[in-house]
Design an enzyme around this catalytic site. Structure first.
Site, PDB file in Angstrom:
ATOM      1  N   GLY A  46      42.542  24.206  45.377  1.00  0.00           N
ATOM      2  CA  GLY A  46      42.915  23.131  44.439  1.00  0.00           C
ATOM      3  C   GLY A  46      42.344  23.420  43.176  1.00  0.00           C
ATOM      4  N   CYS A  47      42.069  22.280  42.499  1.00  0.00           N
ATOM      5  CA  CYS A  47      41.641  22.280  41.111  1.00  0.00           C
ATOM      6  C   CYS A  47      39.990  23.216  41.166  1.00  0.00           C
ATOM      7  CB  CYS A  47      41.091  20.750  40.636  1.00  0.00           C
ATOM      8  SG  CYS A  47      40.261  20.905  39.161  1.00  0.00           S
ATOM      9  N   PHE A  48      40.271  24.070  40.460  1.00  0.00           N
ATOM     10  CA  PHE A  48      38.922  25.061  40.364  1.00  0.00           C
ATOM     11  C   PHE A  48      37.580  24.248  39.729  1.00  0.00           C
ATOM     12  CE2 PHE A  48      41.196  27.550  36.725  1.00  0.00           C
ATOM     13  CZ  PHE A  48      40.770  26.673  35.823  1.00  0.00           C
ATOM     14  N   TRP A  49      37.704  23.298  39.090  1.00  0.00           N
ATOM     15  CA  TRP A  49      36.666  22.504  38.422  1.00  0.00           C
ATOM     16  C   TRP A  49      35.797  21.976  39.568  1.00  0.00           C
ATOM     17  CZ3 TRP A  49      39.548  18.702  34.866  1.00  0.00           C
ATOM     18  CH2 TRP A  49      40.099  19.431  33.773  1.00  0.00           C
ATOM     19  N   TYR A 191      38.477  12.537  36.804  1.00  0.00           N
ATOM     20  CA  TYR A 191      39.467  13.333  37.352  1.00  0.00           C
ATOM     21  C   TYR A 191      39.129  13.479  39.081  1.00  0.00           C
ATOM     22  CZ  TYR A 191      41.579  17.419  40.049  1.00  0.00           C
ATOM     23  OH  TYR A 191      42.296  17.981  40.881  1.00  0.00           O
TER      24      TYR A 191
END
Length: 208
Positions: A46-49, A191
């Site tokens: 998912g979100c790479f952060w 986020y």
């Protein structure tokens, strides 16, 4: 005297060049030794952060780079991937020291950072580019990934939809996305919690 002076300067220059070549050679050998010492692993969560943050603080992990994996288009950008214009997933490249952390532990970290039962994306992020995958580089990695996937299915009694695929190519994302949780902690945490990630992971895995 002029001739002697010329030869003296020439000798100094030759000696300097030779020493530079030796230094560069040593630097190359040291870099090769580091390359041989460390390994890489590739995960789409998912979100790479958030995937980057999950791995980065782990002992034995040398570096984590946010980027894109599994696609075919040349030089993908964040904008293109995020808008679903490519067949890449957001992913991370994990460089690690196998003497300190093994691939099985990396798999464990990965599973605990995702919802492996969501086939439409991850948390608030929807679309194929946010779906999960393990990109393997050897038969051993593939076997370990498959075994860990089967173990989760047995424990949870649900089908794990995370793909296990051969690694092909990886492109780093723009610098603004690297170390995002460290450079922009307020935005990152807004986020992370706002997307429902924290609550959902707690529901699936409990406290970990």
């Amino acid at each position: 005297m002029a001739v002697l002076k010329y030869f003296s300067y020439s000798s100094l220059i030759c000696a300097f060049i030779l020493s530079m070549n030796i230094s560069l050679s040593h630097a190359h050998l040291e870099q090769k030794a580091m390359t041989d010492q460390y390994k890489t692993a590739y995960f789409a969560g998912g979100c790479f952060w958030c995937t980057e943050a999950a791995f980065q603080s782990q002992k034995g992990v040398i570096d984590v780079i946010s980027g894109f994996a599994g696609g075919t288009e040349p030089n993908p950008t964040y904008r293109d991937v995020a808008y679903g214009k490519t067949n890449y997933r957001e992913a991370v490249e994990v460089t690690y020291d196998p003497k300190s952390i093994d691939y099985t532990k990396l798999l464990e970290i990965f599973w605990l950072s995702i919802d492996p039962f969501d086939e439409g994306g991850q948390f608030a992020d929807r679309g194929t580019h946010y779906t999960t995958a393990i990109y393997t580089q050897s038969d051993e990695e593939t076997q370990l990934a498959q075994e860990s996937k089967a173990q989760i299915e047995n424990e949870k009694g649900k089908t794990v939809v995370t793909d296990i695929l051969p690694h092909t190519q990886f492109f780093a994302a723009e610098n603004s996305h690297q170390d995002f949780h460290l450079k922009n902690p307020l935005r990152y945490n807004a986020y992370k919690y706002g997307s429902g990630r924290v609550k959902k992971l707690k529901d699936i895995w409990g406290e970990n």
